[in-house]
Enzyme design. Structure first.
Site, PDB file in Angstrom:
ATOM      1  N   TRP A  10      60.860   7.040  -6.329  1.00 20.22           N
ATOM      2  CA  TRP A  10      59.886   7.929  -6.969  1.00 20.22           C
ATOM      3  C   TRP A  10      58.443   7.454  -6.813  1.00 20.22           C
ATOM      4  CZ3 TRP A  10      62.148   9.834 -12.307  1.00 20.22           C
ATOM      5  CH2 TRP A  10      63.167  10.747 -12.053  1.00 20.22           C
ATOM      6  N   LYS A  11      58.270   6.225  -6.336  1.00 19.43           N
ATOM      7  CA  LYS A  11      56.901   5.681  -6.212  1.00 19.43           C
ATOM      8  C   LYS A  11      56.184   5.854  -7.552  1.00 19.43           C
ATOM      9  CE  LYS A  11      57.319   6.517  -1.314  1.00 19.43           C
ATOM     10  NZ  LYS A  11      56.722   6.803  -0.026  1.00 19.43           N
ATOM     11  N   GLU A  99      54.391   0.389   1.834  1.00 21.40           N
ATOM     12  CA  GLU A  99      53.196   0.587   1.002  1.00 21.40           C
ATOM     13  C   GLU A  99      52.779  -0.728   0.348  1.00 21.40           C
ATOM     14  OE1 GLU A  99      54.745   3.915  -1.188  1.00 21.40           O
ATOM     15  OE2 GLU A  99      54.665   5.113   0.646  1.00 21.40           O
ATOM     16  N   GLY A 175      56.016  10.083   4.106  1.00 22.04           N
ATOM     17  CA  GLY A 175      55.099  10.997   3.426  1.00 22.04           C
ATOM     18  C   GLY A 175      54.315  11.887   4.368  1.00 22.04           C
ATOM     19  N   SER A 214      60.436  10.931   5.256  1.00 27.77           N
ATOM     20  CA  SER A 214      60.512  12.407   5.266  1.00 27.77           C
ATOM     21  C   SER A 214      61.949  12.917   5.399  1.00 27.77           C
ATOM     22  CB  SER A 214      59.610  12.997   6.355  1.00 27.77           C
ATOM     23  OG  SER A 214      58.258  12.616   6.117  1.00 27.77           O
ATOM     24  N   GLY A 236      59.402  11.682  -1.358  1.00 23.19           N
ATOM     25  CA  GLY A 236      59.001  12.978  -1.908  1.00 23.19           C
ATOM     26  C   GLY A 236      60.164  13.873  -2.325  1.00 23.19           C
TER      27      GLY A 236
END
Ligand code: 13P
Length: 276
Positions: A10-11, A99, A175, A214, A236
């Site tokens: 979920w970041k 990230e 993303g 993705s 996402g």
């Protein structure tokens, strides 16, 4: 046979109450979705772990962290330790996400130390590897990924293949809506498996290798059908419970479609061969 692992990441999205409401919808929907043999996991912000782990207690949905400190405790303001995540109810934790490598300057040694910290506290590290677009353009993709893999596992001495998982996440696909082709994902996953055979000879065939970047309902089935792609790490699309369920369904269907004797032995090029 490797049971597929479908993991959401979920970041930095949702508040704890939004997440509880999401779980309130997702848990019963998952229970009604045939997913025999598929492990489902959501990596949530650290502030959410305790409440969500309590919410899913006794069920087959699990909760993971997105990062942990390499240290066990001490004067590390803002850090979250493996012991904290484990005690809050997490079972898995992501380490070395691109990230964190890019935005928080985590190097290979830090990733290795974090993977080791996870194991010290009984968490399964999902070790992320992946090349940038320029590294791919330079023909360095495999070299970069295998270097990250060797370094990330340097401090681990697993005795069971489910004590860790690897996530291949090409940075250019995260993303961006761009997905590696199923063939590219399989080729890299096979290279990772070959390296694992070198590093962990007795465990390599049981270690799950996930694809991330993705992944969505429209491409999940094809990616998950690849011999060495054993699941997904989904950003996402995992925030939408319908999309995550669709990916779980795709994993269950792929898993069910594999011949029961998936004692199919890897052939010389890593591809599985049907028993004759
Ligand atoms: P997206 O699925 O949003 O591309 O993110 C992938 C990812 O980084 C999962 O860890």
């Amino acid at each position: 046979m490797r049971p597929p692992l479908i993991a959401g990441n979920w970041k930095m999205h949702t508040t704890p109450s939004e997440a509880l409401a999401w779980f309130g919808r997702f848990v019963p929907a998952l229970a009604e979705t045939p997913h025999a043999g598929v492990e489902v996991l959501v990596h949530v912000p650290a502030t959410h772990v305790a409440a969500l782990a309590a919410r899913v207690q006794g069920g087959d949905l699990r909760v993971g962290g997105q990062d942990l400190s390499a240290h066990d405790q001490g004067a590390y303001t803002g850090e979250v330790s493996g012991a904290m995540l484990r005690d809050a109810g997490a079972t898995h934790v992501i380490v070395g996400h691109s990230e964190r490598r890019a935005l928080h300057h985590e190097d290979d040694a830090t990733v290795a130390a974090k993977a080791a910290a996870a194991r010290r506290h009984g968490l399964v590290p999902i070790v992320c590897v992946g090349e940038t677009e320029s590294e791919r353009d330079d023909g360095q993709a495999e070299a970069v990924v295998l270097r990250q893999l060797r370094a990330g596992l340097a401090e681990l001495a697993p005795t069971d293949p489910h004590e860790l998982a690897i996530a291949y996440e090409p940075v250019w696909a995260i993303g961006t809506g761009r997905t590696a082709t199923a063939g590219d994902a399989q080729a890299m996953a096979a290279a990772i498996r070959a390296e694992l055979r070198d590093l962990l000879p007795t465990l390599a065939d049981g270690v799950r290798i996930l694809y991330g970047g993705s992944m969505k309902p429209a491409n999940a089935a094809e990616l998950l059908a690849q011999d060495d792609v054993d699941g997904g790490l989904i950003g996402g699309a995992s925030l939408n419970e319908h999309d995550l369920l669709a990916i779980v369904r795709a994993a269950a269907e792929t898993h069910a479609a594999v011949p029961a004797a998936d004692d199919r032995r890897p052939g010389p090029n890593g591809a599985k061969e049907d028993p004759t």
